[in-house]
Design an enzyme around this catalytic site. Structure first.
Site, short mmCIF file in Angstrom:
data_model
loop_
_atom_site.label_atom_id
_atom_site.label_comp_id
_atom_site.label_asym_id
_atom_site.label_seq_id
_atom_site.Cartn_x
_atom_site.Cartn_y
_atom_site.Cartn_z
N SER A 27 -22.42 6.47 28.34
CA SER A 27 -21.02 6.58 29.05
C SER A 27 -20.66 7.88 29.06
CB SER A 27 -20.07 5.73 28.13
OG SER A 27 -20.16 4.45 27.83
N HIS A 58 -20.90 3.28 34.32
CA HIS A 58 -22.06 3.14 34.45
C HIS A 58 -22.33 3.07 35.65
CE1 HIS A 58 -22.29 2.99 29.94
NE2 HIS A 58 -21.08 2.42 29.83
N HIS A 80 -25.91 -3.09 27.78
CA HIS A 80 -25.03 -3.31 26.67
C HIS A 80 -25.25 -4.55 26.32
CE1 HIS A 80 -23.16 0.46 27.97
NE2 HIS A 80 -23.33 0.84 26.76
N TYR A 82 -22.94 -6.09 24.59
CA TYR A 82 -21.66 -6.71 24.64
C TYR A 82 -21.35 -7.37 26.09
CZ TYR A 82 -20.28 -2.24 26.57
OH TYR A 82 -20.05 -1.03 27.43
N GLU A 83 -22.06 -6.98 27.31
CA GLU A 83 -22.01 -7.42 28.42
C GLU A 83 -22.36 -8.77 28.54
OE1 GLU A 83 -22.66 -4.48 31.74
OE2 GLU A 83 -23.82 -3.32 29.87
N ALA A 110 -22.12 7.74 23.53
CA ALA A 110 -20.63 8.21 23.33
C ALA A 110 -20.55 7.39 22.07
CB ALA A 110 -19.79 7.71 24.46
N MET A 208 -22.26 1.40 20.61
CA MET A 208 -22.52 -0.13 20.63
C MET A 208 -23.67 -0.20 21.55
SD MET A 208 -18.70 -1.24 22.28
CE MET A 208 -17.22 -0.54 21.42
N SER A 209 -24.83 0.78 21.22
CA SER A 209 -25.78 0.80 22.29
C SER A 209 -27.16 1.42 21.34
CB SER A 209 -25.64 1.66 23.45
OG SER A 209 -25.50 2.98 22.94
N ASN A 232 -14.49 10.34 19.62
CA ASN A 232 -13.13 9.98 19.05
C ASN A 232 -13.51 10.03 17.55
OD1 ASN A 232 -14.48 7.48 20.22
ND2 ASN A 232 -13.53 6.61 18.31
N HIS A 245 -11.12 3.84 26.24
CA HIS A 245 -12.13 3.90 27.06
C HIS A 245 -12.08 5.12 27.90
CE1 HIS A 245 -15.77 2.59 28.50
NE2 HIS A 245 -15.49 2.73 29.93
#
Ligand code: HPA
Length: 270
Positions: A27, A58, A80, A82-83, A110, A208-209, A232, A245
């Site tokens: 990202s 993306h 991802h 989550y997609e 990220a 998340m990846s 963050n 985001h």
């Protein structure tokens, strides 16, 4: 395996290239593409067997070209979990890269910083990972043509490349951290209690990846290197300061040139 071979054959035919280096851009980190001497740009939707990326920020393209004197294939945008994609689709591009001839995989992402010594915008060289996804991408019948049933994971991230990356960062006055990445499915960011738990489990950054892709790459015998851009900090959540985001994208954007430089020089040194 049939689909993988078809996709690889399509890309070989379309590009006439058999790159040895693969790159996955996280990202807000797609800027590395500007450093590539591009010969082909292929949208995921035009690649048979490829899923299509849905997340903002993306881009969803496979880039073929030259970087640091080497032929590379780069994913601008990844898939991802989550997609909603099954693990098989999340990791398909890595296997296709292997069939194209990729022996070394560079990944970026990220991530949220868990280690209190980290600052937003830091680069973290990934030393190791923890898989918190609800499944392993290698679950199911083993594809013997790609790798063994029970892959060994003692040196998942190549120590030699890590050492080289640290030297490159130091030589170029780039502040860097190194640590453990914990990958979980998302799409929620962590609660303050979850951030604390992940840190107690031994992780320095969370995202998340990456973990599914790296597991698949190691299964197929690829050498792996990864950088997390810390966008963050978990302590923000302790202060009720939500992470957005947009913030993740914007901090990633400011760190991208430093990450790009490390990747480029590391690829040059291969
Ligand atoms: N948690 C999970 N994924 C992330 C984060 C985070 O804090 N920041 C960027 N990606």
């Amino acid at each position: 395996m049939k689909q993988l071979k078809e996709t690889a054959a399509f890309l070989k035919e379309r590009t006439g290239m058999e790159p040895g280096v693969g790159i996955i851009l996280g990202s807000g980190l797609g800027g590395l593409v500007e450093e590539i001497n591009i010969s082909h740009r292929i949208a995921y939707e035009d690649i048979p067997g490829f899923p299509v990326s849905t997340v903002e920020g993306h881009d969803g393209r496979l880039i073929f070209g030259e970087l640091g004197g080497k032929e590379v294939v780069a994913m601008q945008g990844r898939f991802h979990y989550y997609e909603g994609y099954p693990m098989e689709k999340v990791t398909l591009p890595v296997r296709v890269m292997r069939l194209l001839g990729v022996h070394t995989l560079f990944v970026s992402n990220a991530a949220g910083g868990l280690n209190p010594a980290f600052e937003a915008g830091d680069l973290m060289i990934i030393r190791d990972h923890i898989n918190m996804f609800p499944e392993n991408p290698l679950r199911g019948p083993n594809i013997d043509e790609l790798g063994t049933r029970f892959p060994e994971m003692s040196e998942t991230y190549c120590k030699k490349l890590i050492g080289q990356a640290k030297r490159i960062a130091a030589d170029n006055n780039i502040r860097f951290q190194s640590g453990v990445y914990i990958g979980s499915p998302g799409p929620t960011l962590e609660t303050p209690a979850e951030y604390r738990m992940f840190h107690k489990l031994g992780a320095d950054a969370t995202g998340m990846s990456t973990v599914p892709e790296i597991i698949t790459a190691r299964h197929a015998g690829m050498r792996c290197f990864g950088i997390s851009v810390i966008t963050n900090l978990s302590e923000q959540s302790e202060m009720d300061k939500p992470t957005t985001h947009e913030e993740v994208q914007s901090v990633a954007g400011t760190a991208a040139p430093r990450m790009t430089l490390v990747f480029k020089k590391l690829i040059e040194s291969l």
